[in-house]
Structure formats: structure tokens, C-alpha cells
Design an enzyme around this catalytic site. Sequence first.
Site, mmCIF file in Angstrom:
data_model
loop_
_atom_site.group_PDB
_atom_site.id
_atom_site.type_symbol
_atom_site.label_atom_id
_atom_site.label_comp_id
_atom_site.label_asym_id
_atom_site.label_seq_id
_atom_site.Cartn_x
_atom_site.Cartn_y
_atom_site.Cartn_z
ATOM 1 N N CYS A 109 0.862 -1.170 0.000
ATOM 2 C CA CYS A 109 0.000 0.000 0.000
ATOM 3 C C CYS A 109 0.900 1.223 0.000
ATOM 4 O O CYS A 109 2.109 1.114 0.144
ATOM 5 C CB CYS A 109 -0.861 0.009 1.253
ATOM 6 S SG CYS A 109 -1.717 -1.553 1.507
ATOM 7 N N ARG B 154 1.210 1.666 -5.913
ATOM 8 C CA ARG B 154 1.382 0.649 -4.872
ATOM 9 C C ARG B 154 0.075 -0.067 -4.533
ATOM 10 O O ARG B 154 0.079 -1.055 -3.800
ATOM 11 C CB ARG B 154 1.934 1.291 -3.599
ATOM 12 C CG ARG B 154 3.213 2.047 -3.819
ATOM 13 C CD ARG B 154 3.625 2.763 -2.572
ATOM 14 N NE ARG B 154 4.284 1.864 -1.663
ATOM 15 C CZ ARG B 154 5.584 1.675 -1.584
ATOM 16 N NH1 ARG B 154 6.382 2.342 -2.367
ATOM 17 N NH2 ARG B 154 6.108 0.833 -0.731
ATOM 18 N N TRP C 133 -3.838 -1.995 -1.241
ATOM 19 C CA TRP C 133 -3.883 -3.228 -2.017
ATOM 20 C C TRP C 133 -4.174 -4.303 -0.979
ATOM 21 O O TRP C 133 -3.335 -4.603 -0.124
ATOM 22 C CB TRP C 133 -2.544 -3.472 -2.714
ATOM 23 C CG TRP C 133 -2.541 -4.685 -3.584
ATOM 24 C CD1 TRP C 133 -2.946 -4.770 -4.882
ATOM 25 C CD2 TRP C 133 -2.106 -6.001 -3.224
ATOM 26 N NE1 TRP C 133 -2.795 -6.052 -5.348
ATOM 27 C CE2 TRP C 133 -2.276 -6.833 -4.345
ATOM 28 C CE3 TRP C 133 -1.594 -6.565 -2.058
ATOM 29 C CZ2 TRP C 133 -1.956 -8.184 -4.344
ATOM 30 C CZ3 TRP C 133 -1.270 -7.916 -2.048
ATOM 31 C CH2 TRP C 133 -1.452 -8.704 -3.195
ATOM 32 N N ASN D 6 1.420 -0.149 5.681
ATOM 33 C CA ASN D 6 1.791 -0.920 4.484
ATOM 34 C C ASN D 6 2.523 -2.154 4.983
ATOM 35 O O ASN D 6 3.476 -2.036 5.740
ATOM 36 C CB ASN D 6 2.710 -0.053 3.609
ATOM 37 C CG ASN D 6 3.393 -0.856 2.517
ATOM 38 O OD1 ASN D 6 2.834 -1.826 2.020
ATOM 39 N ND2 ASN D 6 4.589 -0.451 2.153
ATOM 40 N N GLY D 7 2.072 -3.335 4.579
ATOM 41 C CA GLY D 7 2.733 -4.567 5.029
ATOM 42 C C GLY D 7 1.713 -5.557 5.559
ATOM 43 O O GLY D 7 0.511 -5.424 5.316
ATOM 44 N N GLU E 273 7.069 -14.297 -20.697
ATOM 45 C CA GLU E 273 6.733 -12.877 -20.582
ATOM 46 C C GLU E 273 5.451 -12.552 -21.362
ATOM 47 O O GLU E 273 4.580 -11.824 -20.882
ATOM 48 C CB GLU E 273 7.927 -12.043 -21.076
ATOM 49 C CG GLU E 273 7.729 -10.536 -21.088
ATOM 50 C CD GLU E 273 7.425 -9.923 -19.735
ATOM 51 O OE1 GLU E 273 7.527 -10.603 -18.706
ATOM 52 O OE2 GLU E 273 7.035 -8.737 -19.722
ATOM 53 N N LYS F 297 1.963 -11.165 -19.680
ATOM 54 C CA LYS F 297 1.309 -9.929 -20.119
ATOM 55 C C LYS F 297 -0.176 -10.183 -20.406
ATOM 56 O O LYS F 297 -1.034 -9.400 -20.027
ATOM 57 C CB LYS F 297 1.977 -9.371 -21.384
ATOM 58 C CG LYS F 297 3.325 -8.739 -21.168
ATOM 59 C CD LYS F 297 3.188 -7.361 -20.606
ATOM 60 C CE LYS F 297 4.145 -6.951 -19.554
ATOM 61 N NZ LYS F 297 4.904 -7.708 -18.705
ATOM 62 N N GLU G 262 -2.116 -10.744 -17.066
ATOM 63 C CA GLU G 262 -2.361 -9.591 -16.205
ATOM 64 C C GLU G 262 -3.254 -8.541 -16.840
ATOM 65 O O GLU G 262 -3.970 -7.839 -16.133
ATOM 66 C CB GLU G 262 -1.057 -8.992 -15.645
ATOM 67 C CG GLU G 262 -0.165 -8.273 -16.591
ATOM 68 C CD GLU G 262 1.063 -7.677 -15.877
ATOM 69 O OE1 GLU G 262 2.085 -7.526 -16.539
ATOM 70 O OE2 GLU G 262 0.993 -7.355 -14.678
ATOM 71 N N HIS H 51 5.647 -33.597 -23.061
ATOM 72 C CA HIS H 51 5.735 -34.220 -21.739
ATOM 73 C C HIS H 51 4.518 -33.900 -20.878
ATOM 74 O O HIS H 51 4.569 -34.030 -19.661
ATOM 75 C CB HIS H 51 7.036 -33.798 -21.053
ATOM 76 C CG HIS H 51 8.244 -34.213 -21.820
ATOM 77 N ND1 HIS H 51 8.628 -35.520 -21.952
ATOM 78 C CD2 HIS H 51 9.109 -33.484 -22.591
ATOM 79 C CE1 HIS H 51 9.702 -35.594 -22.723
ATOM 80 N NE2 HIS H 51 10.009 -34.375 -23.126
ATOM 81 N N LYS I 213 1.472 -1.711 -9.168
ATOM 82 C CA LYS I 213 2.717 -1.530 -9.910
ATOM 83 C C LYS I 213 3.912 -2.021 -9.089
ATOM 84 O O LYS I 213 4.827 -2.629 -9.610
ATOM 85 C CB LYS I 213 2.885 -0.053 -10.282
ATOM 86 C CG LYS I 213 4.137 0.248 -11.081
ATOM 87 C CD LYS I 213 4.042 -0.323 -12.465
ATOM 88 C CE LYS I 213 5.312 -0.125 -13.282
ATOM 89 N NZ LYS I 213 5.412 -1.138 -14.351
HETATM 90 O O1 M6R Z 1 9.391 -3.414 -9.741
HETATM 91 P P1 M6R Z 1 9.830 -4.798 -10.070
HETATM 92 O O2 M6R Z 1 10.532 -4.895 -11.376
HETATM 93 O O3 M6R Z 1 10.651 -5.433 -8.977
HETATM 94 O O4 M6R Z 1 8.497 -5.639 -10.192
HETATM 95 C C1 M6R Z 1 8.525 -7.030 -10.350
HETATM 96 C C2 M6R Z 1 7.181 -7.559 -10.788
HETATM 97 O O5 M6R Z 1 6.223 -7.290 -9.809
HETATM 98 C C3 M6R Z 1 6.714 -6.943 -12.112
HETATM 99 O O6 M6R Z 1 7.653 -7.137 -13.115
HETATM 100 C C4 M6R Z 1 5.375 -7.563 -12.554
HETATM 101 O O7 M6R Z 1 5.562 -8.902 -12.843
HETATM 102 C C5 M6R Z 1 4.820 -6.778 -13.745
HETATM 103 N N1 M6R Z 1 3.529 -6.232 -13.408
HETATM 104 C C6 M6R Z 1 4.651 -7.596 -14.967
HETATM 105 O O8 M6R Z 1 4.203 -6.838 -16.036
#
Ligand code: M6R
Length: 606
Positions: free
Chosen positions: A2, A27, A74, A98-99, A478, A482, A485, A501, A601
Site C-alpha cells: 500500500c 502501490r 492493495w 503498508n505490510g 513474458e 502480459k 495480467e 511431456h 505496480k
Molecule cells: O518493480 P519490479 O521490477 O521489482 O516488479 C517485479 C514484478 O512485480 C513486475 O515485473 C510484474 O511482474 C509486472 N507487473 C509484470 O508486467
Amino acid sequence: MCGIVGITSNKQVTSRIINSLKKLEYRGYDSAGIATLEEGIIKEVKCEGRVDILEKNISKININGEIGIGHVRWATHGKPSTLNAHPHSSEVVSVVHNGIIENSTILKKLLEKKGHQFKSQTDTEVIAHLVTDYLKKNNLKNTIVKVLKKLHGSFALGIIFKDQPDLIVGARRGSPLAVGYGPNENYLGSDSYALKSMTNKVSYLNDGEFCLIKKDNIDFFDTKGNKINKKILNLSKNDQSYDKGDYKHFMSKEIEEQPTTIKNCVNEYVDKVNQKINIYNFPWKINEIKSLVLVGCGTAYHSCMIAKYWFEKNSLLEVNVDIASEFRYRKLKFKKDCLYVFVSQSGETADTYAALDICKKNKMKICSIVNVVESSIARDSDFVLPIHCGPEIGVASTKAFLGQMLVLYMLCLKISFDQKIINKKVYVQKIKNLLLLSKLIKKTLLIDNKIQIISKTFANSRGSMFLGRGYSFPIALEGALKLKELAYMHAEGYPAGEMKHGPLALIEEGMPVVVIAPRDELYKKTVSNMQEVISRGAKVLLITNKSKDEIFSENIWETITVENVSNDLLPFLTTIPLQKLAYYSALEKGYDIDKPRNLAKSVTVE
Ligand code: M6R
């Protein structure tokens, strides 16, 4: 994960808290709230949803204190709702957190027995009641020392008190916390960025520390309550633009910015005149490093996976890659001649930071690759390699991914040359290739019409698979991440050769499958695997690069051809269609592209 902010001033604080909360939405954005103190009364406004909603709600209410705290959430304990939104208050204090408080259930039961009544499902409310309870028999400072001792887990806290018209308590264990200095006012924030519009003078709390912030003075204490001194740091003034410009979403802007961010980053590290890569002040000699451990989460982890292929091919180093949340709980054999590299866009990811911290406690060599150079991970590293790609706002990482790959690749080239694995001629050629990369990315970006049509099929499917071999395997992961998410679709990334497999059983008639098969040394192998999924009914989207050679495979549904580039650099180009595929699939479904559901983020809880 958060965001928290606090201001104590002799001017009204509400609008500035709201502005800082907007900056902290990376956050968390499932609920928001603010509490201010006015003539001995704590006033709270909270809502489910974004800070914009909070702002609208506040405009209808008088909430005008000169001291206050705010929060973007969050959810961890308790679903996103107005009731569970922070701040959480007792009759005497109000808390933002936060935590995660891991022993909150036990503490809650003890407090309930003493007559405390709880309104929310959160772990945070326990802190408000615990402080209230200790205050009955202790002075404020001892209360904080005792409360912090009782709490298990990680936290950054901001607390205001009904009978303290000028005081905010800040405390940190695990989660980062910055303190800012202003004229006749002082601030607290999850990061310095949230405070940047108010001050460029900040201090950072270390683990276990707390502080008492008044408008004209800040005192810092260690875990035991002993007073400590803090360095005041000057932040750079440039607050880069967080504007979408003419783009519909930050994500599309960030995808299109990639030629520029790659160019900027190359310019930071490449000496064009002497044709070499400069990594200034690298604190270790090349022969002091025999192995590498690359650590990250999510997209950053994928960049580490790709780098493993580069380092193995071009250096003498033994390379291991780890997901930070696994690394931190493994029984590790630390090696003095190993360089531990932590990759993180935000530099605040809790698991990555914790992994770094373990290495630090074991006195290992620590290097970080970050975008935010003022972040906790950067501050606690022996050496930092910035990716220079400017603020990334969209939750889905795009330009930072390319930036992370680029810095890892340049580090690899430098080590490779210094270890004499490649000679000067090859080194110079590889640098020349790098200098062309930005232009090739720009050309590769021109695929919108085609990918938009293809995305409709993905958006209307039940799920999809992404396949690749070698460094195209992490690219497949990757691409799948994408799509998950942004388009909230099941998407699975797999090594192409592993399909038989087990996962081949998932393939059914019409299932979209992305095959990343550039014309590298593994091309033919991947094409065979592609044929296997086509034979079982898959609709294959092939991502490859331009070539004079024909594609020896039949019944491919669609092909996207990226520009030609040296094999090492292919991941930079094959990523682009996958970013756009996820973007347009989410657009087709009408989802919130920059703030996908359930995510944030920066992931500041473990
Ligand atoms: O800020 P960071 O690069 O450490 O974040 C790591 C992941 O949380 C981040 O890359 C996440 O997987 C992305 N939302 C993917 O698009």
C-alpha cells in the site's frame, strides 16, 4: 503493498495528501482514505476504489486539519471495501499501514478479551488498538517501542494521536518509509517520489527504526528507543512528466517509447568514439567474480532468465537465476566470488529487497539493476546499474523489461570482453549492433493493424499457450504473463520442446498458440514443435524474423515478422508483438489496461 503519506504543518493538508496519494497509486488502488486531526477530533474519509473517488467524496465534506495521514490500499487481510480501507482508528489514534502483521489474529483475540471492539477485517486495526492499550500505562515513546516489539511481520506505519495536535509517528520494518523536511512542516511517505512536490530533502528509515515527526522537528530512534542521527539527502529536482500525452493509456505510450528509452540507455553505457561499454566505478576486479546469481520477480525475473543464456554463451561465469520469493527462503551456499544481481524496475519489490538483504547480511557482492535510482534496492546495493527508461506507470512492465535486458546484455558484453571470451573485433561488432537496436525496435512497432485483428481471436478464446526455445522461452513466459495480467486470460508459457511431456494434452481445436521462433540456431527444432501443436488443432501465431529462407511449415494461422538483428538481440524484437497482443486483447475486452484488477505496480508485501 500500500502507499502511505503523512503531513504535519501549519497549513491545511488535505489537498496535498490527496496529491501524494495519487502518486502512490502504483502501490495499490483498490481503496483509499485520509484522516486529519481538527481541534482534538480525528476525522476520516474512506472509499472503495481509486483516489479520484476519495477526492470527490472529500469535496462534499469539511476535512481541513493541519495534520493528517492518507493511504492507498492493495488488500491483504479483508476484501477491498470502505470498511477495510485505511486509516483505521480507535478512540485515540488513527493508523495507516503498508505490510502484513502476521500475528494479528492472536493480538486481536487478546485485545478483544480486554474489551477492544473491532470494525474491520484488517490486520491494521490491531495496531490502532494495541497502541491505545499501551498508551494507558506508558508514555508515547515507550508505547511505540513496546508495540513495535509485539508486531510480527513487515510494516511501514504512520500514526496520528487525538491528543497530539502536531505529531505523526512513522515506523518501519521491512516496508520502506521516507521522511521529508519542509518549511514549518514535515512529511512521511512510502517513497520520496510521493513527497517530491513538497520537498527535495529526505531521510530514509532503516529496518526497526521509528521517528516522531513534528512540524518543526523530527526525532529518529532505533528499535530500543535510543535517539539516532539521520543523514538528510538531497533529491534530484527533475520530476519527470507523468503525462499520457496523446496516448489512450500509459502502457501504449510506454510501448511506443521503447526506441527512445533503448537509445537513451545505450548512450549512457556505450562509448561510441572508443567503441566500448563503460561501466564506471565497478567496485570489483573481473577475476574476483566467478559466478553470478540473478534475482527478480515477474517480468524482472524473465529478464534474468534471458541473461542466463547470454552469460553462458559469452562468458566464463557460472550463472544461476532465482525468483526472489524462493531465493529468500532457500538454504543458500553463499560464495565470496559470486556477484548477486537484483533486478527490479521499482527497486521496492519486497521479495527482491528481502533477497538482497540476506546477501547483504552475508557480506556478499551486491549489484542492482533498477529504474528508480532512489529506491530501497538501489540504496542498499554496493553498485547500481540504472536502466534509464524514465517513469513506468502502466502496471504491466514493458519498456523497463527491455531496459533490464539491455543493461544485463551490456554487462555481459563487458565481462565477455574483459574475460577475453570475445576479441576486440567481435566486441566492436556487437556494440555496432546495439547502436542499431533502437531503429529496429521502431520499425518492429509498426504492426498495430495486424495485431489488433489477431487480438480479437485471443480475447475470445478460453486460453492460450506461448512456446519458445532458448532465450525465446523466457520471452514466451513474458508474453503469457502480459496476457494474464491485462486480458485476465489463462495463458501458459512453455519451453516448446517440453510440450510432449504433458501440456500437449491441453491443445484443442482452435486454441490460439503463440510460437516464438526467430531464425536462430533453435529455429528448426521449434518449428517441429509448432507442427505438433498445429496437427492437434492449434491456431498458431508465429513470431519470427525476416529471412530469405522459406518457412517450412504448413497451416500456420498468422505470422508476424520482426526486423532482422543479430541472434543475441532477437529477444528485444520478439517481445514487441507480445506486448501489443496483450494490450489489444485487453482493449478488446474493455479492461482497465493501466491498472488491471487485483494488481499493483510495486509489490511491497511478500
Ligand atoms: O518493480 P519490479 O521490477 O521489482 O516488479 C517485479 C514484478 O512485480 C513486475 O515485473 C510484474 O511482474 C509486472 N507487473 C509484470 O508486467
